[in-house]
Structures are given as C-alpha cells and as structure tokens.
Design a protein around this motif. Structure first.
Motif, short mmCIF file in Angstrom:
data_model
loop_
_atom_site.label_atom_id
_atom_site.label_comp_id
_atom_site.label_asym_id
_atom_site.label_seq_id
_atom_site.Cartn_x
_atom_site.Cartn_y
_atom_site.Cartn_z
N GLN A 46 52.17 -10.41 52.68
CA GLN A 46 51.10 -10.90 51.82
C GLN A 46 50.60 -9.75 50.93
OE1 GLN A 46 50.39 -14.04 51.66
NE2 GLN A 46 51.68 -14.65 53.37
N GLY A 47 51.41 -9.38 49.94
CA GLY A 47 51.14 -8.17 49.17
C GLY A 47 50.40 -8.38 47.87
N THR A 48 50.09 -9.62 47.49
CA THR A 48 49.38 -9.87 46.23
C THR A 48 47.92 -9.50 46.37
OG1 THR A 48 50.90 -11.67 45.69
CG2 THR A 48 48.80 -11.61 44.50
N VAL A 49 47.42 -8.64 45.48
CA VAL A 49 46.02 -8.20 45.55
C VAL A 49 45.19 -8.79 44.42
CG1 VAL A 49 46.59 -6.08 46.77
CG2 VAL A 49 46.49 -6.05 44.28
N LEU A 50 45.80 -9.19 43.34
CA LEU A 50 45.10 -9.83 42.22
C LEU A 50 46.09 -10.73 41.52
CD1 LEU A 50 42.64 -8.18 39.71
CD2 LEU A 50 44.42 -9.72 38.90
N ALA A 51 45.68 -11.95 41.22
CA ALA A 51 46.61 -12.90 40.60
C ALA A 51 45.84 -13.91 39.77
CB ALA A 51 47.43 -13.61 41.68
N GLY A 52 46.56 -14.50 38.83
CA GLY A 52 45.90 -15.52 38.01
C GLY A 52 46.87 -16.16 37.05
N GLY A 53 46.31 -16.86 36.09
CA GLY A 53 47.13 -17.52 35.10
C GLY A 53 46.36 -18.58 34.35
N ARG A 54 47.11 -19.30 33.49
CA ARG A 54 46.51 -20.34 32.66
C ARG A 54 46.36 -21.65 33.44
NH1 ARG A 54 44.87 -20.47 27.85
NH2 ARG A 54 45.04 -18.53 26.66
N TYR A 55 45.27 -22.36 33.11
CA TYR A 55 45.06 -23.71 33.68
C TYR A 55 44.47 -24.59 32.58
CZ TYR A 55 40.50 -21.44 34.51
OH TYR A 55 39.32 -20.73 34.39
N ASP A 56 45.26 -24.77 31.52
CA ASP A 56 44.78 -25.48 30.32
C ASP A 56 44.47 -26.95 30.57
OD1 ASP A 56 45.06 -23.10 28.99
OD2 ASP A 56 46.92 -23.64 27.96
N ILE A 57 44.93 -27.51 31.70
CA ILE A 57 44.70 -28.94 31.96
C ILE A 57 43.49 -29.19 32.86
CG2 ILE A 57 47.15 -29.48 31.69
CD1 ILE A 57 47.32 -29.70 34.75
N LEU A 58 42.93 -28.15 33.47
CA LEU A 58 41.95 -28.36 34.53
C LEU A 58 40.63 -28.94 34.02
CD1 LEU A 58 41.21 -28.22 37.48
CD2 LEU A 58 40.59 -25.81 37.17
N VAL A 59 40.13 -28.44 32.91
CA VAL A 59 38.86 -28.94 32.40
C VAL A 59 38.96 -30.43 32.11
CG1 VAL A 59 37.17 -28.79 30.53
CG2 VAL A 59 38.19 -26.69 31.47
N GLU A 60 40.07 -30.84 31.49
CA GLU A 60 40.26 -32.27 31.20
C GLU A 60 40.43 -33.07 32.49
OE1 GLU A 60 42.94 -35.09 28.23
OE2 GLU A 60 43.57 -33.03 28.65
N MET A 61 41.14 -32.53 33.48
CA MET A 61 41.29 -33.20 34.77
C MET A 61 39.94 -33.48 35.42
SD MET A 61 44.46 -31.13 36.55
CE MET A 61 43.91 -31.62 38.18
N MET A 62 38.98 -32.60 35.15
CA MET A 62 37.67 -32.73 35.78
C MET A 62 36.66 -33.44 34.90
SD MET A 62 37.57 -29.04 37.75
CE MET A 62 35.87 -29.23 38.24
N GLY A 63 37.15 -34.10 33.84
CA GLY A 63 36.29 -34.96 33.06
C GLY A 63 35.80 -34.38 31.75
N GLY A 64 36.24 -33.17 31.41
CA GLY A 64 35.82 -32.56 30.16
C GLY A 64 36.81 -32.78 29.04
N ARG A 65 36.50 -32.26 27.87
CA ARG A 65 37.43 -32.32 26.75
C ARG A 65 38.55 -31.32 26.98
NH1 ARG A 65 33.32 -31.47 21.79
NH2 ARG A 65 32.73 -29.78 23.20
N PRO A 66 39.75 -31.55 26.43
CA PRO A 66 40.83 -30.57 26.59
C PRO A 66 40.37 -29.18 26.19
CG PRO A 66 41.66 -32.57 25.56
CD PRO A 66 40.16 -32.72 25.63
N THR A 67 40.49 -28.23 27.10
CA THR A 67 39.98 -26.88 26.88
C THR A 67 40.94 -25.87 27.49
OG1 THR A 67 37.68 -27.69 27.05
CG2 THR A 67 38.03 -25.31 27.26
N PRO A 68 41.57 -25.02 26.66
CA PRO A 68 42.43 -24.00 27.25
C PRO A 68 41.61 -23.01 28.07
CG PRO A 68 42.10 -23.60 24.90
CD PRO A 68 41.48 -24.94 25.19
N ALA A 69 42.23 -22.47 29.12
CA ALA A 69 41.50 -21.55 30.00
C ALA A 69 42.49 -20.69 30.76
CB ALA A 69 40.62 -22.33 30.97
N ILE A 70 42.03 -19.51 31.17
CA ILE A 70 42.84 -18.60 31.96
C ILE A 70 41.89 -17.77 32.83
CG2 ILE A 70 42.84 -16.81 30.15
CD1 ILE A 70 45.67 -16.03 31.11
N GLY A 71 42.37 -17.36 33.99
CA GLY A 71 41.52 -16.57 34.87
C GLY A 71 42.33 -15.82 35.90
#
Length: 424
Positions: A278-303
């Motif tokens: 389990q060597g990953t200490v920091l990780a992330g990426g894009r989730y451009d579909i998540l805001v829309e999945m949760m009821g918002g307008r299409p919104t690009p995002a990354i974290g």
C-alpha cells in the motif's frame, strides 16, 4: 482489579511526542494550499449513506465492505465519511459555492473504513484533500499535480515517484471495459475471488490487483490508451507537455486506475516503495461527471487526497520535521505562601511576552523536586522565587542547560533577561 479498557483495533491515538510531526505535516499542507488560492472548508464526519453509494459506486469495495453505516433514531441511514470528495461536492452544491464561480477548496480530518489494518492504513485514518471546480483544461491538472509535488518536497520526503494515466470519456471506458472483460473471461481460471466478483461490475479495478498469480493476465490485458478518444489523447498530451516544461518527472502508466466510480480523464498517484504493497501516499484525478451525478449542472472538477498516517511515517523516517519547541522557562516558588503571587507573575509575563513558553511546575514540593520537574520540561531557565527574593522584588535566574552561576535580578528586568529566548 478489572482489565483496563483498550482502544479499538485500527483506531490509534496520536501521542504528545508525535504531535509535532503531525502539526508539521498539516501546517505544510495548509501553507502550500493557501499559496495556490485554496480556501478551507470544514465538512461533517457523518453524511447520508446515499451520498456515498451514489457517488463512489455501489459495487466498489468501500460501499460493499468498508463503510461504517448505521441507522439513527429517525430511521435514516447514516455513514461515517470514508472519503472527502463526495461531501465537498455536496457542500459546494448545497451552499451555492458553484454558482458563477470556480472555487478551490481544501479540507482535512478523519475518515473511516472498516478494512484490515496494516502498515500505514487504519480504520480511522486522516486525510487532507483539495478540490478545484469549473476548469476543464489540462492546465488545472498540471497545476494541481505540481502543487502536490511541492507539498511533498516541502515535507522533505525523498524517493517518491509520480504515475499518470488518462481514463478517457465514459464512452471510451465502455469500449475498453468490453474488451477487458473478454480478455479476463478468456483467462478466468487465473482470476482470484475478488477479480471474479468484479468481472462484470467493476473490471477496471482488477488492473490494480497486487496478486502475483494474476500478473501475467494483467500484463497481457488490452491497453486503455488504445481505446481513448481523440479529445482525451490531446488532453493527456498537453498535460504531459506542461509537466515536462516544469521539469516534473513522471511515468505514464496505462494500468493506473482509481477505485471510485466517479473518476474519468486524468488520474495520478505519488507512490513510495517503503510502505509495502500500500505505497500510494497522495492520489487524485478528474471527476467531471460527479457534480451532475449529484444533481448539479455539468461542472468539470479535479482533486487529490493524501493519507496523513503514511506521510507522517515517511516524514519521521526522513527526519525532516522540525524539533518540538521546548519550554523557555519554568517558574519555581520555593515557599508555599508565594504560590498565588507566582501564578500572577506567570500571567503577567505571558501578557508582556506573547511568544514566551513558560511553565509552572505545579504540584508543589521541595525546590529540588520542582527544579527536577523544570529540567524534565526542557526549559532553558528556571526562575526561582523565595521569600527573601520576593521581599526584595527580585528573582533568581538559574541556567538549566549550562554551567553558568545563578544570579538574582529585579523582577522588572525579566522581559529583558528573557528576550534572547524568543528566537529559540
């Protein structure tokens, strides 16, 4: 005598001597994130269960096996948060932070997953996360990756490697998913139980297996890069060009996937070889579909998110955290009748010298025992008040870290005497 109460396995205490390393790691994240314009958001530990089942994915290990979920007195299903992104998006939507804005947010705190405790992994663990919304271009991906690298360098951690991939659009992943399932079914005899369970629900996660028995099956699997759409290819190309221009080394790893359903497009991980599997200490990426999945307008995002327990272990091994600040001085009252005046003097000194770390060896006892406690506190000086010195308006200065002779000074000179300690 009854048996003493023990803590729950996988839930660890952070002891006082560990606190300075934790503060160093947390303060480093805070400092660098704020330099890049990220504002802190504080999120609740408990959320509605559907927040995580909808966003993370019903067939992920987290939702299926690892969440701490319970029914409250109102009959609502609630969950101790297993990660921070879903709650951050929920808050941004609910509080109107995404309305005509491109917020950059960060958060920190405990997360909870009921998994097998192992090195650097606990059932209550701590994360710092950062989320940025409203920009779809690779320049935001590059900045976030470079920010994460800057934080890790500031922590003094060496030997980390950066791996990148692009998961493409939903349609590209759909085509790749069909080809991957076909390949895995042709080698089903080599699959372990987890892989068989995921075969038709979350086959991309099989690529992340650590089972050596499946290494050849994974090596010969179709390459996700061959199925990317042209927009994703260009995005990945431009991101890599930006990292190259900034002098940031990385490895493009077409087998790199993230464990949550909402990821798509850029994904990245910073990996250490000194933490076992389990060597990953920091990780992330894009989730451009998540805001829309949760009821918002299409919104690009990354974290990204980073596990503090693993980072603390790496900082401790590197010896890069500053030493814990010790007490500057200890105030000792030789006579019990002077205790009240001594407490008042201590408060007066703290008012006049806001930087001063001053300790009273509370608990009384002989001067010898009080000086012994003062020495154990790490204080540089002991300030000794006896009846004779009190009557004369003086105090005795004793050097606890050297062999200088003790001497008496007027109490009003104490700020002048103590001032050289401000820089220590």
């Amino acid at each position: 005598m009854g048996t003493s109460i023990q803590n729950i396995r996988g839930f660890s205490d952070v002891l006082p001597d560990e606190g300075p390393i934790w503060r160093f790691v947390e303060d480093t994240f805070r400092h660098e994130l704020e330099r890049y314009g990220y504002a802190e958001i504080r999120l609740p530990i408990v959320e509605k269960t559907e927040l995580f089942s909808r966003s993370i994915g019903e067939v992920t290990d987290i939702v299926e096996k690892e969440m701490y979920t319970f029914t409250d007195r109102n009959g609502d299903s609630l969950t101790l948060r297993p990660e921070g992104t879903a709650g951050c998006v929920r808050a941004a939507l609910q509080r109107g932070l995404l309305h005509n804005a491109r917020p950059r947010l960060w958060y920190a705190g405990p997360m909870f997953r009921h998994e097998r405790p192992q090195k650097g992994r606990y059932r209550q663990f701590h994360q710092v996360g950062a989320e940025a919304f409203g920009v779809s271009g690779p320049e935001l991906d590059a900045e976030l990756i470079l920010l994460s690298g800057r934080i890790l360098r500031a922590l003094g951690i060496d030997g980390l490697r950066l791996e990148l991939n692009n998961l493409g659009t939903i349609e590209a992943r759909r085509r790749y998913r069909a080809a991957l399932i076909e390949h895995l079914q042709a080698h089903e005899g080599w699959l372990d139980d987890d892989a068989r369970r995921r075969l038709h629900t979350n086959p991309l996660r099989i690529l992340d297996t650590k089972n050596p028995q499946m290494a050849e099956v994974i090596r010969t699997a179709p390459d996700l890069g061959d199925y990317l759409d042209e927009t994703s290819r260009q995005h990945f190309h431009d991101l890599r060009a930006m990292l190259d221009a900034a002098g940031q080394p990385y490895t493009a790893n077409s087998r790199l996937v993230r464990g949550l359903d909402y990821y798509g497009g850029t994904v990245f991980e910073w990996i250490s070889d000194s933490l076992g599997a389990q060597g990953t200490v920091l990780a992330g990426g894009r989730y451009d579909i998540l805001v829309e999945m949760m009821g918002g307008r299409p919104t690009p995002a990354i974290g990204f998110a980073a596990g503090l327990e693993r980072l603390v272990a790496l900082v401790e091994a590197a010896g890069s955290a500053p030493a814990a600040p010790s007490v500057h001085a200890a105030l000792v009252a030789v006579d019990e009748d002077l205790q009240a005046d001594t407490v008042a003097l201590a408060e007066s000194l703290r008012d006049r010298l806001p930087w001063l770390r001053l300790q009273l060896p509370i608990g009384g006892g002989s001067m010898k025992s009080q000086l012994r406690r003062a020495d154990r506190s790490g204080a540089a000086l002991a300030l000794i008040r006896g009846a004779e010195e009190s009557a004369a308006g003086e105090i005795i200065i004793k050097d606890l870290r050297g062999d200088a002779e003790q001497y008496a000074v007027a109490i009003e000179r104490l700020p002048e005497i103590l001032s050289p300690l401000e820089s220590t």
